[in-house]
Scaffold this motif. Structure first.
Motif, mmCIF file in Angstrom:
data_model
loop_
_atom_site.group_PDB
_atom_site.id
_atom_site.type_symbol
_atom_site.label_atom_id
_atom_site.label_comp_id
_atom_site.label_asym_id
_atom_site.label_seq_id
_atom_site.Cartn_x
_atom_site.Cartn_y
_atom_site.Cartn_z
ATOM 1 N N PHE A 91 0.799 -1.226 0.000
ATOM 2 C CA PHE A 91 0.000 0.000 0.000
ATOM 3 C C PHE A 91 0.836 1.283 0.000
ATOM 4 C CE2 PHE A 91 -3.114 -3.107 1.479
ATOM 5 C CZ PHE A 91 -4.212 -2.764 0.705
ATOM 6 N N SER A 92 2.146 1.169 0.132
ATOM 7 C CA SER A 92 2.982 2.369 0.097
ATOM 8 C C SER A 92 3.001 2.999 -1.300
ATOM 9 C CB SER A 92 4.408 2.045 0.551
ATOM 10 O OG SER A 92 4.976 1.004 -0.229
ATOM 11 N N PHE A 93 2.776 2.205 -2.356
ATOM 12 C CA PHE A 93 2.769 2.742 -3.729
ATOM 13 C C PHE A 93 1.575 3.664 -3.973
ATOM 14 C CE2 PHE A 93 5.622 -0.864 -4.203
ATOM 15 C CZ PHE A 93 6.586 -0.373 -5.066
ATOM 16 N N THR A 149 -9.326 13.342 -3.194
ATOM 17 C CA THR A 149 -7.905 13.043 -3.002
ATOM 18 C C THR A 149 -7.560 12.900 -1.525
ATOM 19 O OG1 THR A 149 -7.410 15.429 -3.127
ATOM 20 C CG2 THR A 149 -7.168 14.123 -5.148
ATOM 21 N N TYR A 150 -8.231 13.652 -0.673
ATOM 22 C CA TYR A 150 -7.976 13.575 0.763
ATOM 23 C C TYR A 150 -8.417 12.221 1.320
ATOM 24 C CZ TYR A 150 -7.188 15.749 5.360
ATOM 25 O OH TYR A 150 -6.691 16.077 6.596
ATOM 26 N N VAL A 151 -9.636 11.811 0.989
ATOM 27 C CA VAL A 151 -10.178 10.555 1.517
ATOM 28 C C VAL A 151 -9.375 9.359 1.017
ATOM 29 C CG1 VAL A 151 -12.153 8.995 1.419
ATOM 30 C CG2 VAL A 151 -12.517 11.414 1.874
ATOM 31 N N MET A 200 -5.279 4.875 2.089
ATOM 32 C CA MET A 200 -4.029 4.171 1.785
ATOM 33 C C MET A 200 -3.017 4.334 2.923
ATOM 34 S SD MET A 200 -4.578 2.675 -1.069
ATOM 35 C CE MET A 200 -6.241 2.486 -0.407
ATOM 36 N N TYR A 201 -2.995 5.515 3.523
ATOM 37 C CA TYR A 201 -2.074 5.747 4.640
ATOM 38 C C TYR A 201 -2.414 4.843 5.826
ATOM 39 C CZ TYR A 201 0.481 8.072 8.381
ATOM 40 O OH TYR A 201 1.318 8.333 9.441
ATOM 41 N N VAL A 242 -1.082 1.488 10.138
ATOM 42 C CA VAL A 242 -1.527 0.549 11.169
ATOM 43 C C VAL A 242 -0.592 -0.663 11.252
ATOM 44 C CG1 VAL A 242 -3.348 -1.072 11.803
ATOM 45 C CG2 VAL A 242 -3.924 1.295 11.281
ATOM 46 N N PRO A 243 -0.265 -1.323 10.123
ATOM 47 C CA PRO A 243 0.699 -2.424 10.211
ATOM 48 C C PRO A 243 2.091 -1.969 10.661
ATOM 49 C CG PRO A 243 -0.548 -2.563 8.177
ATOM 50 C CD PRO A 243 -0.867 -1.232 8.783
ATOM 51 N N PHE A 244 2.515 -0.786 10.209
ATOM 52 C CA PHE A 244 3.833 -0.306 10.624
ATOM 53 C C PHE A 244 3.870 -0.035 12.125
ATOM 54 C CE2 PHE A 244 6.736 3.267 11.488
ATOM 55 C CZ PHE A 244 7.943 2.631 11.189
#
Length: 463
Positions: free
Chosen positions: A92-94, A122-124, A129-130, A135-137
């Protein structure tokens, strides 16, 4: 029962640098947006601050609601060869990087309603994606090691990532994004967003290679239904977790409002937005001091004790500045930097406090549920961001800030100072008080908890 994987290399400096780069990768997009997106919306897209505040409030609260859902999905996923959390970060970083760039496209030539619509979409999408990355990080450090000193080191190194980014962006941003008349340059915002997104993507991909998941939970042969409401009840009864959540929430609201007003303070109160670059240079020195001394100070005094003393002291200094304003930007930068040294424990050690709260949960219930606990914590962080981001925009509207005017009135400028310093006092002062009264894990109690947990794990392993 918890197990330690023997198929990966031992914990090393590579893991510490990896966690640093991971936080740097997240900050490259998230903190850049936190610092400059409101400025871009108001000064470049010419959107009313009240409308910006409503947009951020609605979208951030919705995004915060999604966090526990993502956490539950992460917890239910079986750990595979690539780990439990790392595959999420890698994938999901891409799209997160792409959406960060799209958020700074200059659409000021569109009708006002279309500008609002573009901002909303674009905000939502970026925030979704963030969440799938952050959360996993955030849960990653809890499965990299179960050694308390190594966890404190990971928390310290993680904070270094954000410090590196903030140091660079505060130095470079004001010099690049504004002309000599303190007016924003629209194309430069898109350029810097692109650079930050690409650097962030690279850092997160390195994290996926260098950080190793060692602590694993055995998966039962029969898949059991996740009792989500039961877990939420346990979390709500976890006094340590609730203490660090409220401490972080209140402190983040105050700090985020301050950060949101930072550009306007230097641009309108001090009259020179580019002097913010000097603050970035001085912060480099402070960051090195914090990195070198936070862990030994925390080991000596205790994590809770250091956070309370530092944040409380900084609040007292800004209470004085509220009543006695200063107009010398260099003097302000020095005083603000010294307060940062005091309050640094609040930012550097919060992740270690969260890990201690997860241990506290395991001691109480016999279950850890790192993903859900971290996502619950992330929910309140996102909620804090929503409230604070909205408050800084609402504050600009309330004090009468005119986005179409190059120079603000004296009355508006004075209100910016009062709002800035007052937010610091309330945010940091209340945060220190909450941690002192509610969070039970002082230095002595933390050590007792870890000893009890170690004995409990040994007893379970012997069964």
């Amino acid at each position: 029962m918890k197990e330690t994987s023997t198929n990966v290399r031992p914990f090393s400096m590579k893991d510490k640098i990896g966690i640093t780069l991971g936080d740097l990768g997240c900050c490259c997009t998230e903190q850049f947006r936190a610092m400059f997106l409101t400025v871009f919306y108001t000064l470049v897209l010419q959107v009313n601050p009240f409308h910006v505040g409503i947009l951020m409030l609605v979208t951030k609260i919705w995004d915060a609601v999604n966090d526990p859902i993502i956490g539950a999905l992460v917890d239910m996923r079986r750990a595979k060869k690539g780990g439990k959390f790392i595959p999420w970060i890698r994938a999901f970083s891409f799209p997160m990087a792409v959406l960060c760039i799209l958020g700074f496209v200059n659409v000021s030539n569109l009708d006002y309603g279309f500008r609002i619509g573009y901002m909303f979409v674009t905000y939502v999408l970026y925030e979704a994606m963030y969440t799938c990355v952050n959360v996993p990080f955030g849960s990653l450090s809890s499965v990299m090691t179960d050694d308390t000193r190594q966890r404190t080191a990971l928390s310290r190194y993680r904070s270094l990532g954000g410090t590196i980014f903030m140091t660079v962006i505060v130095m470079v941003g004001p010099l690049v994004l504004y002309d000599n008349n303190n007016q924003p340059l629209p194309g430069r915002f898109l350029m810097m967003a692109s650079v930050c997104a690409l650097v962030g993507l690279l850092c997160l991909q390195i994290t996926c290679v260098w950080c190793k998941e060692r602590v694993v939970l055995p998966v039962p042969e029969k898949k059991e239904k996740l009792h989500y409401l039961d877990i939420i009840k346990h979390v709500a009864k976890n006094r340590a977790f609730m203490g660090v959540v409220l401490f972080s929430f209140i402190g983040m609201v105050g700090a985020s409002i301050v950060n949101g007003l930072n550009t306007y303070l230097f641009r309108d109160w001090f009259g020179d937005v580019k002097v913010m670059a000097a603050s970035g240079a001085l912060n480099t020195v402070y960051a090195l001091i914090v990195f070198a001394f936070t862990q030994p100070v925390a080991n000596k005094l205790g994590k809770k004790e250091w956070c309370v003393a530092g944040a409380g002291g900084a609040a007292i200094v800004f209470a004085f500045l509220f009543f006695f304003p200063i107009h010398n930007p260099v003097l302000f930068i020095v005083i603000n930097g010294l307060c940062y040294l005091g309050a640094s424990g609040m930012q550097v050690l919060v992740w270690a406090l969260v890990n201690d709260a997860i241990d506290y949960q395991e001691l109480q219930t016999g279950e850890r549920n790192e993903g859900i606990m971290y996502s619950a914590y992330s929910f309140f962080r996102k909620l804090a961001n929503a409230v604070s981001g909205s408050f800084s925009s609402f504050a600009l509207g309330i004090i009468g800030y005119q986005v179409s005017e190059a120079v603000q009135t004296t009355e508006v400028v004075n209100r910016i100072w009062k709002t800035y310093t007052g937010s610091y006092v309330i945010g940091y002062g209340l945060a220190a008080l909450v941690l002192f009264l509610l969070y039970p894990l002082g230095k002595k109690k933390t050590q007792e908890m870890l000893e009890q947990l170690k004995a409990k794990r040994a007893a379970n392993a012997a069964k």
